[in-house]
Design a protein around this motif. Structure first.
Motif, PDB file in Angstrom:
ATOM      1  N   PRO A  40      17.296 -49.859 -36.047  1.00 23.07           N
ATOM      2  CA  PRO A  40      16.866 -50.010 -37.435  1.00 23.07           C
ATOM      3  C   PRO A  40      15.819 -51.123 -37.585  1.00 23.07           C
ATOM      4  O   PRO A  40      15.690 -51.989 -36.703  1.00 23.07           O
ATOM      5  CB  PRO A  40      18.162 -50.373 -38.175  1.00 23.07           C
ATOM      6  N   TRP A  47      15.001 -49.158 -42.548  1.00 25.04           N
ATOM      7  CA  TRP A  47      14.757 -47.953 -41.763  1.00 25.04           C
ATOM      8  C   TRP A  47      15.901 -47.726 -40.793  1.00 25.04           C
ATOM      9  O   TRP A  47      16.345 -48.663 -40.113  1.00 25.04           O
ATOM     10  CB  TRP A  47      13.430 -48.093 -40.998  1.00 25.04           C
ATOM     11  N   ARG A  48      16.390 -46.491 -40.714  1.00 27.04           N
ATOM     12  CA  ARG A  48      17.425 -46.148 -39.732  1.00 27.04           C
ATOM     13  C   ARG A  48      16.901 -46.345 -38.310  1.00 27.04           C
ATOM     14  O   ARG A  48      17.637 -46.726 -37.404  1.00 27.04           O
ATOM     15  CB  ARG A  48      17.856 -44.695 -39.899  1.00 27.04           C
ATOM     16  N   ASN A  49      15.641 -46.041 -38.156  1.00 30.40           N
ATOM     17  CA  ASN A  49      14.897 -46.222 -36.912  1.00 30.40           C
ATOM     18  C   ASN A  49      13.436 -46.308 -37.328  1.00 30.40           C
ATOM     19  O   ASN A  49      13.129 -46.151 -38.526  1.00 30.40           O
ATOM     20  CB  ASN A  49      15.159 -45.071 -35.928  1.00 30.40           C
ATOM     21  N   HIS A  96      15.806 -45.305 -44.580  1.00 33.14           N
ATOM     22  CA  HIS A  96      17.186 -45.259 -45.072  1.00 33.14           C
ATOM     23  C   HIS A  96      17.257 -45.539 -46.560  1.00 33.14           C
ATOM     24  O   HIS A  96      17.846 -44.773 -47.322  1.00 33.14           O
ATOM     25  CB  HIS A  96      18.039 -46.267 -44.304  1.00 33.14           C
ATOM     26  N   SER A 103      22.864 -53.721 -45.016  1.00 33.34           N
ATOM     27  CA  SER A 103      22.719 -52.257 -44.966  1.00 33.34           C
ATOM     28  C   SER A 103      22.717 -51.755 -43.526  1.00 33.34           C
ATOM     29  O   SER A 103      23.323 -50.722 -43.216  1.00 33.34           O
ATOM     30  CB  SER A 103      21.427 -51.821 -45.673  1.00 33.34           C
ATOM     31  N   VAL A 104      22.036 -52.495 -42.648  1.00 32.42           N
ATOM     32  CA  VAL A 104      22.013 -52.114 -41.231  1.00 32.42           C
ATOM     33  C   VAL A 104      23.422 -52.193 -40.642  1.00 32.42           C
ATOM     34  O   VAL A 104      23.844 -51.306 -39.880  1.00 32.42           O
ATOM     35  CB  VAL A 104      21.029 -53.005 -40.444  1.00 32.42           C
ATOM     36  N   CYS A 105      24.165 -53.236 -40.982  1.00 30.97           N
ATOM     37  CA  CYS A 105      25.535 -53.360 -40.488  1.00 30.97           C
ATOM     38  C   CYS A 105      26.382 -52.166 -40.923  1.00 30.97           C
ATOM     39  O   CYS A 105      27.197 -51.645 -40.136  1.00 30.97           O
ATOM     40  CB  CYS A 105      26.164 -54.655 -40.978  1.00 30.97           C
ATOM     41  N   GLU A 106      26.198 -51.716 -42.150  1.00 31.31           N
ATOM     42  CA  GLU A 106      26.929 -50.537 -42.620  1.00 31.31           C
ATOM     43  C   GLU A 106      26.553 -49.310 -41.795  1.00 31.31           C
ATOM     44  O   GLU A 106      27.422 -48.503 -41.420  1.00 31.31           O
ATOM     45  CB  GLU A 106      26.639 -50.295 -44.104  1.00 31.31           C
ATOM     46  N   LEU A 107      25.283 -49.166 -41.485  1.00 32.53           N
ATOM     47  CA  LEU A 107      24.824 -48.036 -40.683  1.00 32.53           C
ATOM     48  C   LEU A 107      25.432 -48.057 -39.282  1.00 32.53           C
ATOM     49  O   LEU A 107      25.788 -47.008 -38.732  1.00 32.53           O
ATOM     50  CB  LEU A 107      23.299 -48.049 -40.560  1.00 32.53           C
ATOM     51  N   LEU A 108      25.540 -49.254 -38.705  1.00 29.50           N
ATOM     52  CA  LEU A 108      25.986 -49.391 -37.324  1.00 29.50           C
ATOM     53  C   LEU A 108      27.481 -49.653 -37.180  1.00 29.50           C
ATOM     54  O   LEU A 108      27.987 -49.743 -36.059  1.00 29.50           O
ATOM     55  CB  LEU A 108      25.204 -50.519 -36.641  1.00 29.50           C
TER      56      LEU A 108
END
Length: 245
Positions: free
Chosen positions: A63, A73-75, A80, A178-183
């Motif tokens: 991300p 960004w997810r990537n 995202h 937000s990234v922590c939630e994604l991962l």
């Protein structure tokens, strides 16, 4: 195995030296962190297109937090979430630049504008971040006072001569959450590294908050650790001493 799972790196003044390069020492350390299973990502005030060459250099597929958290960004190729400034606020901020005869820049979702190329129709674009630059400290303080009176804005900087504006509540910290939630991670598993006020919130909230040796004093005071400067491979030091140990 490291208790830290995510390394969030500011770019300018942090992973980049003063010539805007990533040292070979830092590249090697980042590769070692990734090999150890740590997700390495950028958390930057830049827009994605201005960070992409470095993402490609390091071959990062993680991300990305851009424009101080207004985009996550997810990537590097998949958005995202995006947070926008209100257009009325944009109009007032442009007017402030005229009132105080100050340089400004603005990121829309399409491009970067500044005072020299300002031909934007504010109502036809979506706006991510606004910024002022002046070496006149009194002028900068006047602008800051007026922005605070406007309300609804997140005010930080990336140097002592500028002010950066995002929507209220949007920062690198909100982006990393937000990234922590994604991962599926917790903020306690994050190492956040930076040098300016736009890094302050995430440095305060991360499991390990790291200030560069060239960081602003307020950032150093808030950090858990202070390392070498961006010209002395400070990011490599973080990785070697606090992640790979």
């Amino acid at each position: 195995m490291s208790k830290y799972k995510l390394l969030a790196l500011d770019m300018d003044g942090t992973v980049l030296d003063d010539d805007h390069n990533i040292s070979s020492e830092t590249v090697a350390a980042i590769q070692d962190a990734r090999a150890a299973g740590v997700t390495v990502m950028f958390s930057t005030g830049r827009a994605l297109q201005n960070a992409m060459s470095y993402i490609e250099q390091l071959q990062l597929d993680a991300p990305v937090v851009t424009v101080n958290g207004s985009e996550v960004w997810r990537n590097p190729h998949e958005l995202h979430v995006r947070h926008l400034l209100e257009r009325d606020a944009m109009k007032k901020m442009v007017q402030l630049s005229e009132t105080y005869d100050s340089w400004f820049w603005a990121y829309s979702t399409e491009r970067l504008y500044n005072r020299e190329n300002w031909n934007a129709d504010i109502d036809s674009e979506q706006w991510l971040k606004f910024g002022y630059f002046t070496e006149d400290e009194q002028k900068l303080q006047h602008i800051l006072t007026e922005l605070r009176a406007m309300g609804g804005l997140e005010l930080t900087n990336s140097s002592l001569q500028n002010i950066e504006i995002n929507p209220r509540g949007i920062s690198k910290a909100s982006g990393i959450r937000s990234v922590c939630e994604l991962l599926g991670l917790d903020m306690s598993q994050v190492v956040a590294v930076g040098d300016s006020l736009n890094d302050l919130a995430v440095i305060q909230q991360a499991g390990l908050g790291v200030a560069m040796g060239n960081a602003q004093d307020e950032v150093k005071e808030a950090a858990d650790v202070v390392v070498s400067t961006n010209n002395e491979h400070g990011v490599a030091q973080v990785i070697r001493q606090h992640i790979l140990t």
